[in-house]
Design an enzyme around this catalytic site. Structure first.
Site, PDB file in Angstrom:
ATOM      1  N   HIS A 120      38.081 -59.079  17.547  1.00 43.95           N
ATOM      2  CA  HIS A 120      38.048 -57.614  17.532  1.00 43.95           C
ATOM      3  C   HIS A 120      37.232 -57.055  16.361  1.00 43.95           C
ATOM      4  CE1 HIS A 120      39.008 -54.006  19.406  1.00 43.95           C
ATOM      5  NE2 HIS A 120      40.313 -53.887  19.170  1.00 43.95           N
ATOM      6  N   ASP A 153      34.543 -54.856  20.960  1.00 43.10           N
ATOM      7  CA  ASP A 153      35.517 -53.808  21.284  1.00 43.10           C
ATOM      8  C   ASP A 153      36.105 -54.050  22.667  1.00 43.10           C
ATOM      9  OD1 ASP A 153      33.799 -52.302  23.328  1.00 43.10           O
ATOM     10  OD2 ASP A 153      32.514 -52.256  21.553  1.00 43.10           O
TER      11      ASP A 153
END
Length: 476
Positions: A446, A450
């Site tokens: 992450h 995204d």
């Protein structure tokens, strides 16, 4: 009779003569009338300690898994001495000298250290001692280039020219799938294997021909529709109750897993799950399985999953990237080296199929067959286990639907595939039909990926699998 060395039975004295051309008992008598000289070879060898050198990847110790020789055996250069296992791969150690094994410094399952003696070899001093070059990972090759090669009990057939080509490119013949008669390895097999490693695109062999599918009357009979439900059978292991705690060191692939998973804890994982309708893919695979079997390849669903992932990575290259330790630079990988998690007796291993972006589905299936065979035998090399850029874990072969896969650094994404289930679903007309449903669970880094990107990639991968014909537009 030509005698090079003559030893007295009653003295330590040696008489060396270039030639004794007349064999006469009276001429061979020493000071005692009753004792005669007898001819025997005199050992004039020199003991060389054959050390284990650095085999790369920062490995400092290995576990001795198997000895191919014993004390007193004669060995030649390139003969296999033993198999050792690091926390990354299994390596076959070969001899650098011609001589006789005098001592084995380790037993099975002992830890051998880099730079320490592995075996003592007695060599002929008259031939001189080669420089102390330590063991390297090379294919066992006979010095006079025999056309038969025996590796771990299995004979590999190849001509001297093919062996030389493999040696010049540092290729293990045990890792190459032979397409000649009796699985003989041909020059084209070496070139095709080299192309997979380097990403080079080679012209197809003129001998290769596409075999049409069998007529329906000759196809393999389909499985009965009312197939009995498979009941998992527990693995039978002898029950041993000793009454005491047992402590074992963490070694081999388990040690590698400890290092990798510890590094993975530093990555913030983003999870995304979805379900895939594989009804059309199941039908397509059933049609292609007999064709693949004729060509000597077992066709599973995984080659389709891998190829669809590669097509998706072309559109979303951030998923085929790596992030440096300081999180300052992102490296986009040109090659799609897609790893496949395998459950073996030695633990979890993740070999990868190199350069999937230039491979056909059949090429991927053939390479998977090779990796699975080597993985089951514990013979995967370092090149098979390193260089991965993206991973798929087929947990569904054991069971389960959803999972939470852990990213393998330095990769940034991984997918876990659940089992295929027959479930009711609605079509566009609102009618219920029998669908082949598989669940997929994605994990992404992450820090650089995204949620929207992961979802879009998953949707594209899903569209390729739900409509396999659509892959034809993008296949290369």
């Amino acid at each position: 009779v030509c005698i090079h060395r003559v030893r007295s039975c009653s003295s330590i004295r040696f008489i060396k003569s270039k030639y004794v051309c007349v064999f006469d008992k009276s001429a061979l008598k020493f000071s005692h009338q009753q004792r005669l000289f007898r001819t025997s070879a005199v050992s004039c060898g020199q003991i060389v300690q054959f050390k284990l050198s650095d085999i790369g990847e920062g490995i400092t110790e290995v576990t001795v898994k198997e000895w191919y020789i014993k004390e007193g055996d004669s060995v030649s250069q390139f003969d296999s001495i033993c198999e050792v296992q690091s926390d990354k791969a299994s390596v076959t150690i070969t001899s650098r000298y011609d001589g006789i094994i005098r001592k084995l410094h380790y037993s099975i399952d002992d830890i051998a250290f880099v730079g320490k003696p592995l075996v003592d070899i007695e060599i002929d001093a008259s031939k001189g001692v080669a420089s102390e070059e330590d063991v390297v990972e090379t294919p066992p090759m006979s010095h006079d280039e025999h056309t038969h090669q025996e590796i771990k009990g299995h004979k590999t057939l190849a001509t001297p020219a093919v062996r030389r080509l493999a040696m010049e490119n540092n290729i293990k013949l045990s890792e190459v799938v032979g397409t000649g008669k009796d699985n003989r390895i041909l020059k084209e097999d070496i070139l095709n294997y080299l192309a997979k490693q380097t990403g080079a695109i080679l012209p197809p062999s003129p001998k290769a021909e596409i075999i049409p599918p069998l007529p329906k009357s000759e196809t393999v009979p389909a499985a009965p529709k009312d197939k009995a439900r498979k009941i998992p059978i527990p693995v039978s292991r002898p029950i041993v109750f000793s009454g005491k705690d047992k402590t074992e060191p963490v070694t081999g692939f388990q040690k590698a897993m400890v290092k990798t998973m510890s590094a993975a804890l530093k990555i913030p994982h983003f999870g995304y799950c979805d379900e895939i309708d594989l009804t059309q893919l199941v039908q397509l695979r059933e049609e292609l399985k007999p064709v693949a079997e004729i060509r000597g390849v077992k066709l599973s669903f995984m080659p389709f999953f891998i190829k669809a992932a590669s097509l998706g990575l072309l559109q979303y290259p951030i998923l085929n990237a790596s992030l440096d330790e300081n999180c300052q630079n992102v490296t986009y990988k040109a090659s799609h080296n897609i790893g496949v998690a395998m459950d073996t007796g030695q633990g979890l291993i993740v070999p990868n199929v190199k350069n999937v972006q230039v491979c056909s589905v059949f090429d991927i299936a053939s390479e998977l067959n090779r990796l699975q065979s080597l993985g089951s035998a514990g013979q995967l090399g370092t090149s098979d286990l390193t260089g991965g850029t993206f991973t798929l874990s087929n947990i569904g072969t054991i069971g389960g639907t959803y999972a939470k896969p852990v990213i393998l650094p330095p990769e940034v994404a991984i997918g876990a595939l659940g089992k295929i289930q027959v479930l009711p679903r609605f079509n566009g007309k609102g009618e219920v039909y029998k669908a082949q449903i598989m669940n997929v669970s994605w994990s992404a880094d992450h820090r650089i990926i995204d949620g929207a990107t992961m979802a879009r990639f998953s949707n594209l991968w899903k569209s390729y699998l739900e409509n396999p014909a659509s892959m034809l537009l993008d296949l290369k």
